[in-house]
Design an enzyme around this catalytic site. Structure first.
Site, mmCIF file in Angstrom:
data_model
loop_
_atom_site.group_PDB
_atom_site.id
_atom_site.type_symbol
_atom_site.label_atom_id
_atom_site.label_comp_id
_atom_site.label_asym_id
_atom_site.label_seq_id
_atom_site.Cartn_x
_atom_site.Cartn_y
_atom_site.Cartn_z
ATOM 1 C CB CYS A 85 53.453 -61.660 46.342
ATOM 2 S SG CYS A 85 54.365 -60.835 45.923
ATOM 3 C CB CYS A 93 58.149 -55.611 46.213
ATOM 4 S SG CYS A 93 56.930 -54.392 46.257
ATOM 5 C CB CYS A 96 54.473 -57.171 51.274
ATOM 6 S SG CYS A 96 53.270 -56.361 50.698
ATOM 7 C CB CYS A 178 51.019 -55.538 43.075
ATOM 8 S SG CYS A 178 50.858 -54.795 45.368
ATOM 9 C CD GLN A 244 40.861 -43.585 55.556
ATOM 10 O OE1 GLN A 244 41.431 -44.874 55.853
ATOM 11 N NE2 GLN A 244 41.158 -43.303 55.800
ATOM 12 C CE1 TYR A 273 46.120 -32.065 59.964
ATOM 13 C CE2 TYR A 273 45.148 -32.729 62.571
ATOM 14 C CZ TYR A 273 46.088 -32.460 61.730
ATOM 15 O OH TYR A 273 46.914 -31.728 62.043
ATOM 16 C CD GLU A 297 42.412 -31.808 52.757
ATOM 17 O OE1 GLU A 297 42.407 -32.539 54.407
ATOM 18 O OE2 GLU A 297 43.321 -31.469 52.347
ATOM 19 C CG ASP A 342 41.917 -39.256 58.986
ATOM 20 O OD1 ASP A 342 43.527 -40.577 59.649
ATOM 21 O OD2 ASP A 342 41.637 -39.542 57.863
ATOM 22 C CB CYS A 369 47.849 -43.949 58.696
ATOM 23 S SG CYS A 369 49.204 -42.091 58.519
HETATM 24 C C1 LIG Z 1 45.038 -39.668 56.424
HETATM 25 S S1 LIG Z 1 44.100 -38.157 55.190
HETATM 26 C C2 LIG Z 1 42.152 -38.211 55.595
HETATM 27 C C3 LIG Z 1 41.332 -37.329 55.323
HETATM 28 C C4 LIG Z 1 40.261 -37.862 55.863
HETATM 29 N N1 LIG Z 1 39.825 -37.273 56.528
HETATM 30 C C5 LIG Z 1 39.843 -39.046 54.699
HETATM 31 O O1 LIG Z 1 39.780 -40.106 55.606
HETATM 32 O O2 LIG Z 1 39.534 -39.489 53.299
HETATM 33 C C6 LIG Z 1 45.371 -36.823 55.270
HETATM 34 C C7 LIG Z 1 44.295 -35.959 55.376
HETATM 35 O O3 LIG Z 1 44.679 -33.955 56.077
HETATM 36 C C8 LIG Z 1 45.384 -33.090 54.571
HETATM 37 N N2 LIG Z 1 46.419 -32.224 55.287
HETATM 38 C C9 LIG Z 1 47.782 -32.395 55.243
HETATM 39 N N3 LIG Z 1 48.722 -31.446 55.861
HETATM 40 C C10 LIG Z 1 47.471 -30.644 56.783
HETATM 41 C C11 LIG Z 1 47.331 -29.323 57.577
HETATM 42 N N4 LIG Z 1 48.821 -29.279 58.372
HETATM 43 N N5 LIG Z 1 46.294 -29.327 57.344
HETATM 44 C C12 LIG Z 1 44.983 -29.614 57.572
HETATM 45 N N6 LIG Z 1 44.846 -30.356 56.172
HETATM 46 C C13 LIG Z 1 45.947 -31.493 56.080
HETATM 47 C C14 LIG Z 1 45.372 -33.607 52.899
HETATM 48 O O4 LIG Z 1 45.405 -33.587 52.146
HETATM 49 C C15 LIG Z 1 44.793 -35.285 53.501
HETATM 50 O O5 LIG Z 1 43.799 -34.706 52.805
#
Ligand SMILES: C[S@@+](CC[C@H](N)C(=O)[O-])C[C@H]1O[C@@H](n2cnc3c(N)ncnc32)[C@H](O)[C@@H]1O
Length: 417
Positions: A85, A93, A96, A178, A244, A273, A297, A342, A369
């Protein structure tokens, strides 16, 4: 002027150039060097590689450390390549960090960071980390690390044109397109048009070929809802909702979670999450109607989408609450057999980890992540008598320092796998 030797009396200013031997990669996309009389001042150097000798320009001066950009390579690493890039590098930028590194080298650097975080923040010793055999796997179909990003957010500059931010700056770089964005995002002309009165433009490309343009929070082109496919199911979600970002990530992560947890018919599973219910949907059929799956969620739009996406599986329940509240208010009643979590970049945190350690689960899969946040939670799990038994890592964000981990925790002494 390039400074090669320094004593503590010399006052450095931003823009000074230092000749440095670059050491190990650190969390955050830079490498660590030292400058001056031993032990030397720590310099976090971007655009460099371990083992290189570089001329680096100081970009920030802090009490305990400096930040600098490598602007000239005196002795180059075998992993160095010409960045694909033209907008990457110092003063360009900031998206990356690793465009100058061959893909296998990028993955080795990410594996090194994961191991370092597990040791430094996670409290594991060298043997425990070695036993995990940490390596970062390419996602299927990823040939050159380009054209993968299915969600891109541009910032609109004072000129009303959209671009991407410089590293640690509010300055907007006006790029042509990009290189890591999905080809259909590169093809849309949002960077050529003015966007008066708009702060940000997001473009989302779904796995089924739809494209949505979102100005601030409003869809201005394309469908309000996108259709994604993963783990044999179809998912509907708002165009701006979390999904994702790499086209192969949803499949790879759900497969890894299912393989690590090995769910059985009749299991009680918590998907925390849970977003639009990706992981719940991937294992609910195995658990079957004699089991139960609870998705938690916090975002109401995500929870509504999860309930709709999983409506054909009546043993799946969606709770719209924070994980903290769901654990406190007994929305998660009784014991779990398996837990998936997650969380966002900050990780789950000590209170949630302590509660999960007492959930009665036989295994917990943690999708992370940020290896630093994961490592802090590894330490809390260990304090609660749980061990990090297996760890898989995926190169879900090539050309950047980011990496996705899937960790399996079990109560200490539990048999492997
Ligand atoms: C990394 S994403 C993962 C979503 C899902 N597991 C996926 O792979 O599509 C994190 C998620 O956690 C939610 N979130 C953030 N803080 C939270 C909390 N304290 N309790 C519950 N959910 C939460 C966000 O809205 C988001 O949808």
């Amino acid at each position: 002027m390039t400074l090669q030797q320094i004593d503590d009396q010399i006052e450095l200013v931003e823009g000074d150039r230092l000749e440095l031997t670059v050491g190990a990669v650190a969390h955050g996309g830079h490498c660590v060097a030292r400058f001056g009389p031993a032990p030397g001042r720590v310099v976090f150097v971007r655009h460099a590689l371990p083992g290189e000798r570089v001329i680096a320009e100081i970009t920030e001066i802090h009490r305990g450390y400096l930040r600098a950009d490598a602007i000239e390579i005196v002795v180059s690493s075998a992993d160095r390549v010409a960045p694909p890039c033209p907008w990457s590098g110092p003063d360009a930028c900031g998206g990356c960090d690793f465009q100058h590194v061959a893909l296998p080298g990028q993955r080795s650097m990410k594996a090194a960071v994961i191991k370092e975080q597990l040791t430094r923040l996670g409290g594991l010793d060298a043997d425990q980390v070695d036993a995990l055999g940490v390596r970062v796997d390419a996602l299927p179909g990823d040939i050159d690390g380009l054209g993968w990003r299915t969600r891109v957010r541009y910032t609109v500059a004072a000129s009303d044109h959209a671009g991407l931010r410089k590293h640690r700056s509010n300055e907007i770089v006006p790029i042509d397109h990009c290189r890591i964005a999905h080809p259909s995002i590169q093809a849309v002309d949002v960077l050529k048009r003015p966007w008066p009165g708009v702060d940000s433009i997001s473009v989302a490309a779904s796995s089924t070929g739809e494209l949505a343009v979102i100005a601030d929070h409003h869809v201005v082109e394309g469908p309000e809802r996108l259709t994604e496919t993963a783990s044999g199911r179809t998912w509907q979600l708002a165009a701006g909702a979390f999904w994702q970002v790499h086209p192969a990530a949803a499949e790879a992560l759900t497969a890894a979670v299912a393989a690590l947890l090995a769910p059985r018919p009749g299991d009680v599973v918590w998907d925390l999450y849970g977003g639009t219910g990706l992981f719940a949907g991937a294992i609910a059929e195995t658990v079957g109607e004699t089991g139960a799956v609870t998705v938690v969620e916090a975002d109401p739009r995500g929870a509504v989408a999860a309930a709709a996406n999983l409506a054909d599986l009546p043993w799946v329940k969606v709770v719209n609450a924070t994980v903290e509240a769901a654990l406190r208010q007994r929305a998660l009643r009784g014991a779990a057999d398996l837990v998936i979590l997650d969380p966002p970049r900050a990780g789950a945190g000590a209170r949630v980890v302590r509660a999960l350690a007492g959930s009665g689960a036989r295994a917990i899969a943690y999708v992370a992540c940020d290896p630093a946040a994961l490592a802090r939670d590894v330490r809390t799990f260990a304090e609660q008598g749980w061990e990090l038994q297996l760890l898989r890592a995926f190169d879900c964000f090539p050309m950047t320092h980011h990496v996705e981990c899937v960790a399996l925790f079990t109560p200490a002494g539990a048999p492997a796998g």
